[in-house]
Design a protein around this motif. Structure first.
Motif, PDB file in Angstrom:
ATOM      1  N   ILE A 333       0.863  -1.188   0.000  1.00  0.00           N
ATOM      2  CA  ILE A 333       0.000   0.000   0.000  1.00  0.00           C
ATOM      3  C   ILE A 333       0.899   1.237   0.000  1.00  0.00           C
ATOM      4  N   ARG A 334       0.628   2.098  -0.957  1.00  0.00           N
ATOM      5  CA  ARG A 334       1.433   3.309  -1.092  1.00  0.00           C
ATOM      6  C   ARG A 334       0.777   4.453  -0.330  1.00  0.00           C
ATOM      7  N   THR A 335       1.558   5.222   0.382  1.00  0.00           N
ATOM      8  CA  THR A 335       0.977   6.377   1.072  1.00  0.00           C
ATOM      9  C   THR A 335       0.553   7.399   0.002  1.00  0.00           C
ATOM     10  N   CYS A 336      -0.318   8.304   0.446  1.00  0.00           N
ATOM     11  CA  CYS A 336      -1.060   9.165  -0.474  1.00  0.00           C
ATOM     12  C   CYS A 336      -0.177   9.965  -1.458  1.00  0.00           C
ATOM     13  N   ASP A 337      -0.523   9.875  -2.724  1.00  0.00           N
ATOM     14  CA  ASP A 337       0.219  10.590  -3.770  1.00  0.00           C
ATOM     15  C   ASP A 337      -0.685  11.651  -4.408  1.00  0.00           C
ATOM     16  N   ILE A 338      -1.001  12.672  -3.627  1.00  0.00           N
ATOM     17  CA  ILE A 338      -1.802  13.792  -4.151  1.00  0.00           C
ATOM     18  C   ILE A 338      -0.828  14.859  -4.648  1.00  0.00           C
ATOM     19  N   VAL A 359       4.993  20.358  -4.886  1.00  0.00           N
ATOM     20  CA  VAL A 359       4.730  19.687  -3.614  1.00  0.00           C
ATOM     21  C   VAL A 359       3.748  18.544  -3.857  1.00  0.00           C
ATOM     22  N   ARG A 360       4.286  17.399  -4.156  1.00  0.00           N
ATOM     23  CA  ARG A 360       3.479  16.229  -4.517  1.00  0.00           C
ATOM     24  C   ARG A 360       3.884  15.043  -3.634  1.00  0.00           C
ATOM     25  N   ALA A 361       2.953  14.115  -3.417  1.00  0.00           N
ATOM     26  CA  ALA A 361       3.243  12.825  -2.765  1.00  0.00           C
ATOM     27  C   ALA A 361       3.947  13.010  -1.413  1.00  0.00           C
ATOM     28  N   MET A 430      10.078   1.755  -0.837  1.00  0.00           N
ATOM     29  CA  MET A 430       9.920   3.070  -1.485  1.00  0.00           C
ATOM     30  C   MET A 430       9.776   2.883  -2.985  1.00  0.00           C
ATOM     31  N   MET A 431       9.122   3.861  -3.595  1.00  0.00           N
ATOM     32  CA  MET A 431       9.055   3.850  -5.045  1.00  0.00           C
ATOM     33  C   MET A 431      10.334   4.467  -5.584  1.00  0.00           C
ATOM     34  N   ILE A 432      10.788   3.924  -6.697  1.00  0.00           N
ATOM     35  CA  ILE A 432      11.906   4.561  -7.398  1.00  0.00           C
ATOM     36  C   ILE A 432      11.280   5.196  -8.630  1.00  0.00           C
ATOM     37  N   GLU A 433      11.006   6.483  -8.532  1.00  0.00           N
ATOM     38  CA  GLU A 433      10.381   7.179  -9.659  1.00  0.00           C
ATOM     39  C   GLU A 433      11.024   8.547  -9.901  1.00  0.00           C
ATOM     40  N   VAL A 434      11.935   8.926  -9.018  1.00  0.00           N
ATOM     41  CA  VAL A 434      12.705  10.147  -9.219  1.00  0.00           C
ATOM     42  C   VAL A 434      14.110   9.688  -9.644  1.00  0.00           C
ATOM     43  N   ASN A 456       6.035   5.191 -14.705  1.00  0.00           N
ATOM     44  CA  ASN A 456       5.185   6.256 -15.244  1.00  0.00           C
ATOM     45  C   ASN A 456       5.825   7.613 -14.963  1.00  0.00           C
ATOM     46  N   ASP A 457       6.331   7.753 -13.747  1.00  0.00           N
ATOM     47  CA  ASP A 457       7.002   9.002 -13.394  1.00  0.00           C
ATOM     48  C   ASP A 457       8.484   8.975 -13.733  1.00  0.00           C
ATOM     49  N   LEU A 458       9.133   7.840 -13.538  1.00  0.00           N
ATOM     50  CA  LEU A 458      10.575   7.791 -13.805  1.00  0.00           C
ATOM     51  C   LEU A 458      10.856   8.205 -15.259  1.00  0.00           C
ATOM     52  N   ASP A 466       6.285  15.580 -19.875  1.00  0.00           N
ATOM     53  CA  ASP A 466       5.043  15.433 -19.114  1.00  0.00           C
ATOM     54  C   ASP A 466       4.293  14.187 -19.578  1.00  0.00           C
ATOM     55  N   ARG A 467       3.976  13.293 -18.634  1.00  0.00           N
ATOM     56  CA  ARG A 467       3.349  12.013 -18.988  1.00  0.00           C
ATOM     57  C   ARG A 467       1.957  12.164 -19.598  1.00  0.00           C
ATOM     58  N   GLY A 468       1.318  13.322 -19.391  1.00  0.00           N
ATOM     59  CA  GLY A 468      -0.037  13.490 -19.924  1.00  0.00           C
ATOM     60  C   GLY A 468      -0.101  14.439 -21.111  1.00  0.00           C
TER      61      GLY A 468
HETATM   62 MG    MG Z   1       4.198   7.789  -9.775  1.00  0.00          MG
END
Ligand code: MG
Ligand code: PEP
Length: 577
Positions: A333-338, A359-361, A430-434, A456-458, A466-468
């Motif tokens: 379970i990943r903590t909130c990524d807002i 200021v994300r996640a 931890m996620m490796i996305e940075v 997706n972020d990495l 930008d992914r979108g």
């Molecule tokens: Mg991500």
């Protein structure tokens, strides 16, 4: 006239049905004085009557097809439509100020909304502001002779067409009738795409112009396999796509035979294929597709689907339901990524120039520690019900990781002192996305139990694309050797330090990427549940000896993403011979 739009294949399958436009009409109006007050009041009363009849109908359909809870909002709307204090105030405004009904409605609604929003000590009354807004929009549409979309009242098969789809839009859709989605914007990793996959609905996103090109009721084909949307298809095209759909369903039935099989290569090496989920409602898909774990539970949907911060208890219930549902298999379970492209109406955060770099996640969690602590407490309590991995998103520095772990340790201590049971099988990862974290993977690996690579972020941060954003999608290259080197470096850093490494970005379920990742020795592959059996079938065909050199070649010999696509295609051709 037939028209084909090229978009992005976001969720497998083919849908053929009339279009249903989930697009709000332009409700702008001009304020004017009126001479015939009686006629204006009559016009206004007609709009109230039509709106009431419409909401009654939507309420009944929603109650029958979506359930009491989803229908409740329409009961609140009916109360407002029947409330003389509100409707009478608008009528009086028309009479007193001799202005048109649109202006009287707009001015009165604004006053009511401001009053409700001002009731800061009564959250229930504050929420009524949204109901007044919705009802006013409906009356306004009738005054202007425009049609509002009513997703909850869909009672026949349709393909939903929208600029984009939010979680609350999808919550209102009647899944019994919705056959697929087509949107103007978004990529494979957009939330609309992720939701389509968890609902197992074919989807094409990022067509640019579908909402302009299609009208309500136009026949539409959504080809979620190749990313095409065909408006007003010919009979021959419909026949062709029906055939394509049948072939796909046959293929799916073949894959389904692997549901209870382990994930092994042709030479018997065992790996984990896990599912990504957004809510406990995704659990049937996890089971039906034979997931061996949950590799990513995106908890932000819990925050996005609610009108205020979810309480510790609501979070605990959701996490426990998922963990228990996994029957002893691991749940991460990943903590909130807002932040980034995910917003909450009730979390008033400052506007940022570059939200994906802002200021994300975990950065947001560190600024709002009370909210973070509430989530950690709910997670720790839920850990008593089965093997849990708590994972932090967007970690870029060791300092961030250490602070997050410190807060987790403090909450764990407090709970232990209170005698609250915490699971023995709790891992912290931890996620490796940075990219910064990928580069220092060997150092991070000494401080966590596992990594999960968020491609997706990495990819977006490595390629600065930008992914979108469709205009830079050509730079969003999963197979670029630079991205692959970072992935390999991360996996090696994990293994050299004795921890396991997974991937929960979309690339884990990609046919071209998969053999490369397998060659790198990635341990766990977490993907949309609907991709699991396809990848399990692909894994069965691959022999680790045959792909031993693939990783090095992809990272150090290939120069471009295209080189790597060719490399894997050639390998697969050879293996299929
Ligand atoms: Mg991500
Ligand atoms: C990722 O970035 O790869 C990931 C899995 O997280 P999200 O798509 O939620 O940002």
């Amino acid at each position: 006239m037939t028209k084909t739009l090229k978009g992005i294949a976001a969720s497998d399958g083919i849908a053929i049905a009339p279009a249903y436009l989930l697009v709000e009409p332009d409700l702008s109006f001009s304020k004017s004085s009126i001479a015939d007050v009686e006629a204006e009041v009559a016009r206004y009363n007609d709009a109230i009557k039509t709106s009431t009849a419409e909401v009654e109908k939507i309420h009944d359909i929603a109650k029958e097809s979506l359930g009491d809870e989803e229908a409740q909002v329409f009961e609140a709307h009916l109360m407002i439509l029947n409330d003389p204090e509100f409707t009478g105030a608008i009528e009086n405004e028309i009479k007193d100020s001799k202005i048109n009904a649109e202006a009287a409605l707009d001015e009165t609604a604004k006053k009511f909304i401001a009053i409700f929003e001002g009731m800061t000590d009564n959250p229930y009354m504050q929420e009524r502001a949204a109901d007044v807004r919705d009802v006013s929009k409906r009356i306004m549409a009738h005054l202007l002779g425009k049609e509002l979309p009513n997703p909850a009242s869909i009672d026949h098969e349709v393909i939903v067409v929208a600029h984009d789809l939010t979680p609350s839009d999808t919550a209102q859709l009647n899944k019994k009738y919705v056959q697929g989605f087509v949107t103007d914007i978004g990529g494979r990793t957009a939330h609309s795409a992720i939701m389509a996959r968890s609902l197992e609905l074919p989807a094409v996103v990022g067509t640019d112009s579908i909402t302009k090109d299609v009208k309500n009721g136009d026949m539409l084909i959504a080809d979620g396999l190749d990313g095409d949307a065909i408006i007003d298809p010919s009979d021959a095209q419909v026949a062709d796509y029906k055939q394509k759909s049948e072939a796909f369903l046959k293929q799916k039935a073949e894959w389904a035979k692997l549901k209870n099989e382990p994930s092994v290569t042709a030479d018997g090496k065992k790996f984990i294929i896990a599912a990504n989920i957004g809510t406990p409602n995704d659990m049937p898909g996890v089971k039906d597709n034979g997931a061996e774990a949950i590799g990513l539970y995106r908890t932000e949907f819990l925050y996005m689907d609610s009108s205020d911060f979810p309480t510790e208890e609501a979070q605990f219930d959701a996490y426990k339901e998922v963990i228990e549902g996994m029957n002893g298999k691991q749940t991460i379970i990943r903590t909130c990524d807002i932040g980034g492209d995910k917003h909450l109406d009730y979390w008033d955060l400052p506007e940022e120039m570059n939200p994906f770099l802002g200021v994300r996640a975990i950065r947001l969690s560190m600024q709002y520690k009370d909210i973070f602590r509430t989530q950690l407490i709910a997670l720790l309590r839920a850990s008593a019900y089965g093997p849990l991995g708590i994972m932090f998103p967007m970690i870029g520095t060791l300092a961030e990781l250490r602070e997050a772990k410190q807060i987790l340790a403090e909450e764990k201590d407090k709970l232990a002192k209170e005698g609250v049971k915490i699971g023995d099988d709790l891992q912290v990862g931890m996620m490796i996305e940075v990219p910064a974290a990928a580069v220092l993977a060997d150092q991070f690996a000494k401080e966590v139990d596992f990594f999960s690579i968020g491609t997706n972020d990495l990819i977006q941060y490595t390629m600065a694309a930008d992914r979108g954003n469709d205009n830079v999608s050509y730079l969003y290259q999963p197979y670029n050797p630079s991205v692959l080197r970072l992935i390999k470096h991360t996996i090696d850093g994990a293994h050299e330090n004795g921890i396991w490494c997974g991937m929960c970005g979309e690339a884990a379920g990609d046919n071209t990427m998969f053999p490369i990742l397998l060659s790198m020795g990635l341990d766990e592959y977490s993907m949309s549940a609907t991709s699991i059996l396809r990848i399990r079938s692909l894994m069965k065909k691959l022999n680790t000896a045959d792909i031993k050199e693939l990783a090095n070649e992809a990272c150090y010999v290939s120069e471009t993403a295209e080189d790597n696509e060719k490399l894997v295609n050639n390998l697969m051709k050879k293996l299929n011979k």
